[in-house]
Design a protein around this motif. Structure first.
Motif, PDB file in Angstrom:
ATOM      1  N   HIS A 124      47.528  28.126  59.934  1.00 27.03           N
ATOM      2  CA  HIS A 124      46.497  28.667  59.060  1.00 27.03           C
ATOM      3  C   HIS A 124      46.941  30.031  58.533  1.00 27.03           C
ATOM      4  N   ALA A 125      47.845  30.069  57.599  1.00 27.34           N
ATOM      5  CA  ALA A 125      48.215  31.337  56.983  1.00 27.34           C
ATOM      6  C   ALA A 125      47.073  31.809  56.103  1.00 27.34           C
ATOM      7  N   VAL A 126      46.942  33.131  55.994  1.00 28.89           N
ATOM      8  CA  VAL A 126      45.884  33.660  55.135  1.00 28.89           C
ATOM      9  C   VAL A 126      46.408  33.641  53.708  1.00 28.89           C
ATOM     10  N   ALA A 127      46.259  32.511  53.078  1.00 22.83           N
ATOM     11  CA  ALA A 127      46.823  32.278  51.752  1.00 22.83           C
ATOM     12  C   ALA A 127      46.051  33.035  50.686  1.00 22.83           C
ATOM     13  N   GLY A 128      46.788  33.530  49.693  1.00 22.78           N
ATOM     14  CA  GLY A 128      46.154  34.171  48.549  1.00 22.78           C
ATOM     15  C   GLY A 128      45.834  35.631  48.711  1.00 22.78           C
ATOM     16  N   MET A 129      46.101  36.198  49.901  1.00 16.42           N
ATOM     17  CA  MET A 129      45.812  37.622  50.094  1.00 16.42           C
ATOM     18  C   MET A 129      46.797  38.473  49.307  1.00 16.42           C
ATOM     19  N   MET A 130      46.299  39.556  48.718  1.00 20.17           N
ATOM     20  CA  MET A 130      47.136  40.491  47.974  1.00 20.17           C
ATOM     21  C   MET A 130      47.724  41.536  48.926  1.00 20.17           C
ATOM     22  N   SER A 131      48.905  42.025  48.593  1.00 16.25           N
ATOM     23  CA  SER A 131      49.519  43.096  49.383  1.00 16.25           C
ATOM     24  C   SER A 131      48.871  44.437  49.017  1.00 16.25           C
ATOM     25  N   ASP A 132      49.155  45.451  49.815  1.00 17.07           N
ATOM     26  CA  ASP A 132      48.657  46.802  49.508  1.00 17.07           C
ATOM     27  C   ASP A 132      49.168  47.265  48.148  1.00 17.07           C
ATOM     28  N   ALA A 133      50.429  46.946  47.849  1.00 13.87           N
ATOM     29  CA  ALA A 133      51.011  47.346  46.561  1.00 13.87           C
ATOM     30  C   ALA A 133      50.292  46.655  45.408  1.00 13.87           C
ATOM     31  N   ASP A 134      49.969  45.378  45.585  1.00 14.58           N
ATOM     32  CA  ASP A 134      49.216  44.651  44.556  1.00 14.58           C
ATOM     33  C   ASP A 134      47.881  45.328  44.276  1.00 14.58           C
ATOM     34  N   MET A 135      47.195  45.703  45.343  1.00 13.46           N
ATOM     35  CA  MET A 135      45.873  46.312  45.189  1.00 13.46           C
ATOM     36  C   MET A 135      45.972  47.687  44.523  1.00 13.46           C
ATOM     37  N   LYS A 136      47.007  48.447  44.860  1.00 14.25           N
ATOM     38  CA  LYS A 136      47.196  49.766  44.246  1.00 14.25           C
ATOM     39  C   LYS A 136      47.511  49.639  42.758  1.00 14.25           C
ATOM     40  N   ASN A 137      48.346  48.675  42.425  1.00 15.74           N
ATOM     41  CA  ASN A 137      48.682  48.455  41.012  1.00 15.74           C
ATOM     42  C   ASN A 137      47.449  48.020  40.223  1.00 15.74           C
ATOM     43  N   ALA A 141      45.248  50.062  36.896  1.00 20.93           N
ATOM     44  CA  ALA A 141      45.168  49.465  35.554  1.00 20.93           C
ATOM     45  C   ALA A 141      43.804  49.717  34.917  1.00 20.93           C
ATOM     46  N   LYS A 142      43.757  49.595  33.597  1.00 18.50           N
ATOM     47  CA  LYS A 142      42.504  49.800  32.847  1.00 18.50           C
ATOM     48  C   LYS A 142      42.434  48.802  31.691  1.00 18.50           C
ATOM     49  N   GLY A 143      41.219  48.552  31.224  1.00 22.07           N
ATOM     50  CA  GLY A 143      41.006  47.777  30.016  1.00 22.07           C
ATOM     51  C   GLY A 143      41.556  46.368  30.085  1.00 22.07           C
ATOM     52  N   THR A 144      42.163  45.931  28.986  1.00 22.44           N
ATOM     53  CA  THR A 144      42.675  44.567  28.875  1.00 22.44           C
ATOM     54  C   THR A 144      43.758  44.288  29.902  1.00 22.44           C
ATOM     55  N   GLU A 145      44.591  45.274  30.173  1.00 25.17           N
ATOM     56  CA  GLU A 145      45.644  45.124  31.193  1.00 25.17           C
ATOM     57  C   GLU A 145      45.015  44.818  32.552  1.00 25.17           C
ATOM     58  N   PHE A 146      43.958  45.541  32.889  1.00 28.51           N
ATOM     59  CA  PHE A 146      43.260  45.314  34.150  1.00 28.51           C
ATOM     60  C   PHE A 146      42.634  43.913  34.171  1.00 28.51           C
ATOM     61  N   ASP A 147      41.955  43.550  33.069  1.00 29.21           N
ATOM     62  CA  ASP A 147      41.284  42.248  33.018  1.00 29.21           C
ATOM     63  C   ASP A 147      42.265  41.115  33.323  1.00 29.21           C
ATOM     64  N   ARG A 148      43.417  41.141  32.664  1.00 26.58           N
ATOM     65  CA  ARG A 148      44.396  40.069  32.859  1.00 26.58           C
ATOM     66  C   ARG A 148      44.934  40.074  34.289  1.00 26.58           C
ATOM     67  N   ALA A 149      45.303  41.245  34.790  1.00 29.75           N
ATOM     68  CA  ALA A 149      45.840  41.330  36.152  1.00 29.75           C
ATOM     69  C   ALA A 149      44.795  40.885  37.177  1.00 29.75           C
ATOM     70  N   TRP A 150      43.552  41.315  36.964  1.00 28.27           N
ATOM     71  CA  TRP A 150      42.480  40.960  37.903  1.00 28.27           C
ATOM     72  C   TRP A 150      42.237  39.447  37.917  1.00 28.27           C
ATOM     73  N   LEU A 151      42.185  38.845  36.744  1.00 28.80           N
ATOM     74  CA  LEU A 151      41.952  37.406  36.658  1.00 28.80           C
ATOM     75  C   LEU A 151      43.099  36.622  37.299  1.00 28.80           C
ATOM     76  N   GLU A 152      44.329  37.021  37.031  1.00 31.61           N
ATOM     77  CA  GLU A 152      45.484  36.326  37.605  1.00 31.61           C
ATOM     78  C   GLU A 152      45.483  36.439  39.136  1.00 31.61           C
ATOM     79  N   MET A 153      45.171  37.639  39.637  1.00 33.55           N
ATOM     80  CA  MET A 153      45.146  37.841  41.081  1.00 33.55           C
ATOM     81  C   MET A 153      43.985  37.095  41.733  1.00 33.55           C
ATOM     82  N   MET A 154      42.832  37.093  41.064  1.00 32.90           N
ATOM     83  CA  MET A 154      41.672  36.430  41.658  1.00 32.90           C
ATOM     84  C   MET A 154      41.832  34.915  41.654  1.00 32.90           C
ATOM     85  N   VAL A 155      42.518  34.370  40.667  1.00 31.42           N
ATOM     86  CA  VAL A 155      42.805  32.933  40.676  1.00 31.42           C
ATOM     87  C   VAL A 155      43.620  32.583  41.921  1.00 31.42           C
ATOM     88  N   LYS A 156      44.680  33.355  42.171  1.00 37.24           N
ATOM     89  CA  LYS A 156      45.510  33.110  43.357  1.00 37.24           C
ATOM     90  C   LYS A 156      44.692  33.300  44.637  1.00 37.24           C
TER      91      LYS A 156
END
Length: 201
Positions: A124-137, A141-156
């Motif tokens: 049972h690996a904790v699949a889909g968890m983001m790393s600390d670096a992912d969360m900091k990046n 982010a702001k605006g459209t850049e943030f929206d895209r990154a957030w959606l891509e990360m949340m899908v995973k």
């Protein structure tokens, strides 16, 4: 005199029959208890899904101050409202089961696909968890850049939750935990489709 003896035999026979039936009943008891109990997979599901949900809440809380898309803001609000009560529900199960909470049992952020140490159910690996670096990046982010990154990360992130929930359905035994797993699959699969649509638009 014969009537008295006959009645004595009847009483003795009844007592013997009663004794036989009482010795049979314990044999069926374990079957009923195992059907209603929890197992190691149920414990692992709650222990791993709690930090997974908490990270999703951390990601959702970033949205109002960074997103320019009202649909993303709305989705983040729904994620927050759905997953916070589920965290409390799973923590209640762990308390009732006498199992350690995830805070002491596992790291807060794990890279996707990495096995977690000290978990009761291997595989049972904790699949889909983001790393600390992912969360900091993401936080930077702001605006459209943030929206895209957030959606891509949340899908995973959601895909990881669905993966864990499917494992619970296949391996768990607790009815409540399995019902929550199915709820997570249904809800998060729908949100994955929604986010993929937003990414295309």
């Amino acid at each position: 005199m014969r009537k008295i003896l006959f009645s004595g035999v009847v009483v003795a026979s009844a007592l013997l029959l009663g004794a036989c039936s009482s010795t049979d009943s314990p044999a069926s008891a374990p079957a009923s208890s195992t059907q209603s109990g929890h197992n190691a997979a149920d414990v692992a599901f709650a222990q791993q899904m709690i930090p997974h949900h908490r990270q999703a809440l951390d990601m959702a809380k970033m949205v109002p101050s960074r997103s320019t898309n009202p649909k993303v803001v709305d989705l983040a609000g729904r994620i927050d409202k759905a997953q916070d009560p589920e965290i409390r529900q799973m923590q209640g199960w762990l308390d009732a089961w006498g199992a350690p909470s995830t805070g002491a049992a596992m790291p807060g952020n794990a890279m996707p696909g990495h096995e977690m140490s000290g978990q009761p159910a291997p595989g049972h690996a904790v699949a889909g968890m983001m790393s600390d670096a992912d969360m900091k990046n993401l936080a930077a982010a702001k605006g459209t850049e943030f929206d895209r990154a957030w959606l891509e990360m949340m899908v995973k992130h959601h895909q990881g939750a669905v993966e864990m929930a499917k494992a619970e359905l296949g391996q768990g035994s607790d009815a409540g935990a399995k019902a929550l797993a199915q709820k997570i699959i249904d809800g998060q699969q729908a949100e994955i489709s929604e986010m993929q649509g937003l990414l295309k638009s």
